[in-house]
Design an enzyme around this catalytic site. Structure first.
Site, PDB file in Angstrom:
ATOM      1  N   LYS A 190       0.854  -1.193   0.000  1.00  0.00           N
ATOM      2  CA  LYS A 190       0.000   0.000   0.000  1.00  0.00           C
ATOM      3  C   LYS A 190       0.891   1.245   0.000  1.00  0.00           C
ATOM      4  O   LYS A 190       1.557   1.550   0.977  1.00  0.00           O
ATOM      5  CB  LYS A 190      -0.915   0.036   1.233  1.00  0.00           C
ATOM      6  CG  LYS A 190      -2.061   0.978   0.954  1.00  0.00           C
ATOM      7  CD  LYS A 190      -2.570   1.826   2.055  1.00  0.00           C
ATOM      8  CE  LYS A 190      -1.751   2.874   2.699  1.00  0.00           C
ATOM      9  NZ  LYS A 190      -1.670   4.150   1.960  1.00  0.00           N
ATOM     10  N   GLU A 265      10.352   0.618  10.276  1.00  0.00           N
ATOM     11  CA  GLU A 265      11.360   1.676  10.027  1.00  0.00           C
ATOM     12  C   GLU A 265      10.646   2.994  10.280  1.00  0.00           C
ATOM     13  O   GLU A 265       9.822   3.419   9.470  1.00  0.00           O
ATOM     14  CB  GLU A 265      11.840   1.634   8.569  1.00  0.00           C
ATOM     15  CG  GLU A 265      12.512   0.358   8.137  1.00  0.00           C
ATOM     16  CD  GLU A 265      13.930   0.212   8.658  1.00  0.00           C
ATOM     17  OE1 GLU A 265      14.446   1.153   9.294  1.00  0.00           O
ATOM     18  OE2 GLU A 265      14.509  -0.864   8.449  1.00  0.00           O
ATOM     19  N   CYS A 299      13.910  10.475   6.865  1.00  0.00           N
ATOM     20  CA  CYS A 299      13.834   9.897   8.214  1.00  0.00           C
ATOM     21  C   CYS A 299      15.139  10.085   8.971  1.00  0.00           C
ATOM     22  O   CYS A 299      15.141  10.236  10.177  1.00  0.00           O
ATOM     23  CB  CYS A 299      13.472   8.417   8.113  1.00  0.00           C
ATOM     24  SG  CYS A 299      14.533   7.512   6.994  1.00  0.00           S
ATOM     25  N   GLU A 400      10.252  15.360  15.592  1.00  0.00           N
ATOM     26  CA  GLU A 400      10.595  15.230  14.177  1.00  0.00           C
ATOM     27  C   GLU A 400       9.781  16.249  13.377  1.00  0.00           C
ATOM     28  O   GLU A 400       8.550  16.229  13.417  1.00  0.00           O
ATOM     29  CB  GLU A 400      10.269  13.816  13.684  1.00  0.00           C
ATOM     30  CG  GLU A 400      10.682  13.594  12.252  1.00  0.00           C
ATOM     31  CD  GLU A 400      10.392  12.179  11.756  1.00  0.00           C
ATOM     32  OE1 GLU A 400       9.284  11.671  11.992  1.00  0.00           O
ATOM     33  OE2 GLU A 400      11.271  11.582  11.118  1.00  0.00           O
TER      34      GLU A 400
HETATM   35  P1  NAD Z   1       2.727   8.018   7.943  1.00  0.00           P
HETATM   36  O1  NAD Z   1       3.010   7.157   9.129  1.00  0.00           O
HETATM   37  O2  NAD Z   1       1.723   9.088   8.061  1.00  0.00           O
HETATM   38  O3  NAD Z   1       2.250   7.120   6.705  1.00  0.00           O
HETATM   39  C1  NAD Z   1       3.028   6.048   6.241  1.00  0.00           C
HETATM   40  C2  NAD Z   1       2.100   5.042   5.570  1.00  0.00           C
HETATM   41  O4  NAD Z   1       1.226   4.492   6.549  1.00  0.00           O
HETATM   42  C3  NAD Z   1       1.210   5.637   4.481  1.00  0.00           C
HETATM   43  O5  NAD Z   1       1.083   4.711   3.431  1.00  0.00           O
HETATM   44  C4  NAD Z   1      -0.118   5.800   5.201  1.00  0.00           C
HETATM   45  O6  NAD Z   1      -1.217   5.762   4.326  1.00  0.00           O
HETATM   46  C5  NAD Z   1      -0.109   4.584   6.097  1.00  0.00           C
HETATM   47  N1  NAD Z   1      -0.974   4.680   7.280  1.00  0.00           N
HETATM   48  C6  NAD Z   1      -1.381   5.794   7.940  1.00  0.00           C
HETATM   49  N2  NAD Z   1      -2.175   5.455   8.983  1.00  0.00           N
HETATM   50  C7  NAD Z   1      -2.247   4.096   8.984  1.00  0.00           C
HETATM   51  C8  NAD Z   1      -2.897   3.149   9.828  1.00  0.00           C
HETATM   52  N3  NAD Z   1      -3.628   3.527  10.873  1.00  0.00           N
HETATM   53  N4  NAD Z   1      -2.749   1.846   9.563  1.00  0.00           N
HETATM   54  C9  NAD Z   1      -1.988   1.436   8.524  1.00  0.00           C
HETATM   55  N5  NAD Z   1      -1.365   2.289   7.677  1.00  0.00           N
HETATM   56  C10 NAD Z   1      -1.487   3.610   7.915  1.00  0.00           C
HETATM   57  O7  NAD Z   1       4.148   8.582   7.489  1.00  0.00           O
HETATM   58  P2  NAD Z   1       4.436   9.611   6.299  1.00  0.00           P
HETATM   59  O8  NAD Z   1       3.995  10.952   6.728  1.00  0.00           O
HETATM   60  O9  NAD Z   1       3.942   9.057   5.006  1.00  0.00           O
HETATM   61  O10 NAD Z   1       6.031   9.553   6.250  1.00  0.00           O
HETATM   62  C11 NAD Z   1       6.812  10.283   7.107  1.00  0.00           C
HETATM   63  C12 NAD Z   1       7.308   9.443   8.265  1.00  0.00           C
HETATM   64  O11 NAD Z   1       7.966   8.271   7.788  1.00  0.00           O
HETATM   65  C13 NAD Z   1       8.340  10.165   9.082  1.00  0.00           C
HETATM   66  O12 NAD Z   1       8.091   9.959  10.456  1.00  0.00           O
HETATM   67  C14 NAD Z   1       9.644   9.508   8.681  1.00  0.00           C
HETATM   68  O13 NAD Z   1      10.668   9.608   9.635  1.00  0.00           O
HETATM   69  C15 NAD Z   1       9.221   8.110   8.446  1.00  0.00           C
HETATM   70  N6  NAD Z   1      10.176   7.402   7.585  1.00  0.00           N
HETATM   71  C16 NAD Z   1      11.014   6.485   8.132  1.00  0.00           C
HETATM   72  C17 NAD Z   1      11.970   5.836   7.358  1.00  0.00           C
HETATM   73  C18 NAD Z   1      12.910   4.824   7.942  1.00  0.00           C
HETATM   74  O14 NAD Z   1      13.515   4.083   7.187  1.00  0.00           O
HETATM   75  N7  NAD Z   1      13.054   4.759   9.247  1.00  0.00           N
HETATM   76  C19 NAD Z   1      12.039   6.121   5.984  1.00  0.00           C
HETATM   77  C20 NAD Z   1      11.176   7.056   5.450  1.00  0.00           C
HETATM   78  C21 NAD Z   1      10.242   7.693   6.271  1.00  0.00           C
END
Ligand code: NAD
Length: 497
Positions: A190, A265, A299, A400
């Site tokens: 997804k 992650e 991230c 963050e």
């Molecule tokens: P997010 O957590 O809002 O969304 C990530 C994904 O999760 C999206 O596909 C979203 O639709 C889905 N999602 C949201 N709510 C959900 C739920 N209740 N159940 C299942 N899926 C759900 O994150 P974002 O805003 O898209 O990305 C930014 C975040 O990602 C930052 O915190 C960043 O640090 C982190 N990130 C981490 C890494 C790593 O490798 N550690 C890499 C990239 C981004």
């Protein structure tokens, strides 16, 4: 031995600006018929619509993934999976410019950066192609009475649900699909609702490579609908998630129903420690781009900049000069160094931190505002920002931001720097700048983070594990141990006397 299917021609449906999603080897719309828009964050223009998949679509995709896992895909030998992964890697080479442009227009990362991510994607595919024929259990001597042979088998965990963010859609997709294909798992991925287009392009490449129907499925939709349905699904054996810590926590709760395996992650608030003996000519641009690259939407952004007091003022002045010189604009222009934030929502979030920094008493050295000159007004552009006189308890030093904002914090001794660097719930990454090899070793041991870079930053290699300590998650991507996340170990005993 079954032979991997011959490549089929690209059959990506492009119906005006609408893109379908990919389930069981077919391009489909959501069962509900609902759609959602995706915009170019540099211009604000809607570039496409995609299906707004929900629980019903996840149900169909998981069923397809299960059929493929139990059926034709289970008969693929490691060598055939290797050949398939190598073919996918070759197709990525062929389509790399299109893939890079797709990420740039859908989420804003400058094209120079999306193009440069080649090794993180194609290198990863080839690394896992190699690993596909290296999976093995062990024969283990036991102390049981009689003659019993005991050994372990490594078996694919099953149907993997992959949920990814928007900040690096291509790498995030391949870091999940690559190990799944290497180990013999099937995937329902997804993408983020903010950047669904490149994962759909990747589905097309999987199709072109001859990946059997149901092995890789892409369901577009929101987190609350499609994402939550996947995380809860009793037919999913493992969730691999990249995204925010808060969503990671809700995924762990959702996984409890069938106790599916989870790897995470998550977010970070990574420290960068600049020692007085550092080569400042090299440290300034690397420390700046540790955050400003991808407009801070990384991230591993080194957003807490600890600078030794004796060089603090000089370093901040040079950092500000560097930040002011960065070329900001639409990422599709190869001259652009800094692109937009992904959405209006992300812009508001970053703006709230700019206000909080000023309100809590930090000194704004440069940046600090949305950019509205000329064509920039249509997009979500924020000036690269440096705050000085930040204290550890300010929100900009603790939370963050996911925007182009550096918080500079002076320090006196290395012990103090380490203690303050570790004083965070996160533990994703850290940077150190020093010419002293003993300091390099000591700090890289003492810092509690999954990656530590000395005199560099952002170095990521397919063979080196990447992942978090503490609330930055668990599990690793990259390296041999990545594959263990997709495997079960079975102990077998055979009585032979
Ligand atoms: P997010 O957590 O809002 O969304 C990530 C994904 O999760 C999206 O596909 C979203 O639709 C889905 N999602 C949201 N709510 C959900 C739920 N209740 N159940 C299942 N899926 C759900 O994150 P974002 O805003 O898209 O990305 C930014 C975040 O990602 C930052 O915190 C960043 O640090 C982190 N990130 C981490 C890494 C790593 O490798 N550690 C890499 C990239 C981004």
């Amino acid at each position: 031995m079954t032979i991997a299917q011959a490549p089929v021609a690209l059959r990506r449906p492009i119906d005006g600006r609408h893109r379908k999603m990919f389930v069981d080897g077919a391009w489909v719309d959501a069962r509900s018929g609902r759609i959602m828009e995706t915009r170019n964050p540099a211009t604000g223009a809607v570039i496409a619509t995609v299906p707004r998949g929900d629980r019903q679509d996840v149900e169909l995709a998981v069923a397809a993934a299960r059929r493929a896992f139990d059926g034709p895909w289970s008969r693929y030998k490691p060598y055939e999976r290797q050949v398939l992964l190598l073919r996918i890697a070759d197709l990525f080479e062929k389509h790399w410019e299109e893939i890079s442009r797709s990420d740039t227009t859908d989420m804003g990362m400058p094209i120079v950066r999306t193009l440069a991510n080649r090794n993180r994607v194609i290198g990863m595919l080839r690394y896992y192609a190699g690993m596909a024929t290296s999976l093995h259990g062990e024969t283990i001597e036991n102390s049981l009475p009689g003659e019993i042979v005991s050994f372990t088998r490594k078996e694919p965990v099953g149907v993997v649900g992959a949920i990814i963010p928007w900040n690096a859609p291509t790498a995030a997709s391949i870091w999940k699909i690559g190990p799944a294909l290497a180990t013999g798992c099937t995937v329902v991925l997804k993408p983020s609702e903010e950047a669904p287009l490149t994962p759909l392009l990747i589905a097309d490449i999987m199709n072109e490579a001859g990946v059997p129907p149901g092995v890789v499925n892409i369901v577009t939709g929101t987190g609350a609908e499609a994402g939550a349905a996947l995380a809860e699904h009793m037919g999913v054996d493992k969730i691999v998630f990249t995204g925010s810590t808060a969503t990671g926590q809700s995924i762990v709760r959702a996984s409890a129903g069938n106790l599916k395996r989870v790897s995470l992650e998550l977010g970070g608030k990574s420290p960068v420690i600049v020692c007085a003996d550092a080569d400042l000519d090299k440290a300034v641009p690397v420390a700046a781009m540790s955050v400003f690259a991808n407009s801070g939407q990384i991230c591993i952004a080194g957003s807490r900049l600890f600078v030794e007091c004796s060089i603090h003022d000089e370093f901040i002045e040079r950092l500000a000069t560097y930040a002011k010189g960065l070329r900001i604009g639409d990422g599709i222009d190869p001259a652009t160094e800094i692109g937009p934030l992904v959405s209006e929502k992300q812009l508001q979030r970053v703006a709230s931190y700019l206000e909080a920094g000023a309100a809590e008493g930090a000194t704004l050295v440069t940046g600090g505002q949305r950019l509205m000159e000329g064509a920039l007004a249509a997009g979500n552009f924020v000036a690269p920002t440096v705050f000085a006189d930040v204290s550890d308890d300010m929100r900009i030093a603790r939370e963050e931001i996911f925007g182009p904002v550096i918080s500079a914090l002076p320090f006196d001794t290395l012990d103090e720097a380490v203690e303050r660097a570790n004083n965070t719930p996160y533990g994703l990454a850290a940077g150190v700048f020093t010419r002293n090899v003993a300091t390099a070793h000591q700090l890289s041991r003492k810092i509690r983070a999954g990656s530590v870079w000395v005199n560099t930053y952002h170095a990521i290699d397919p063979a080196v594990p990447f992942g978090g300590y503490k609330m930055s998650g668990y599990g690793r991507e990259g390296g041999a141990e990545h594959l263990d996340e997709y495997l079960n170990t079975k102990g077998v005993f055979i009585k032979i006397d």
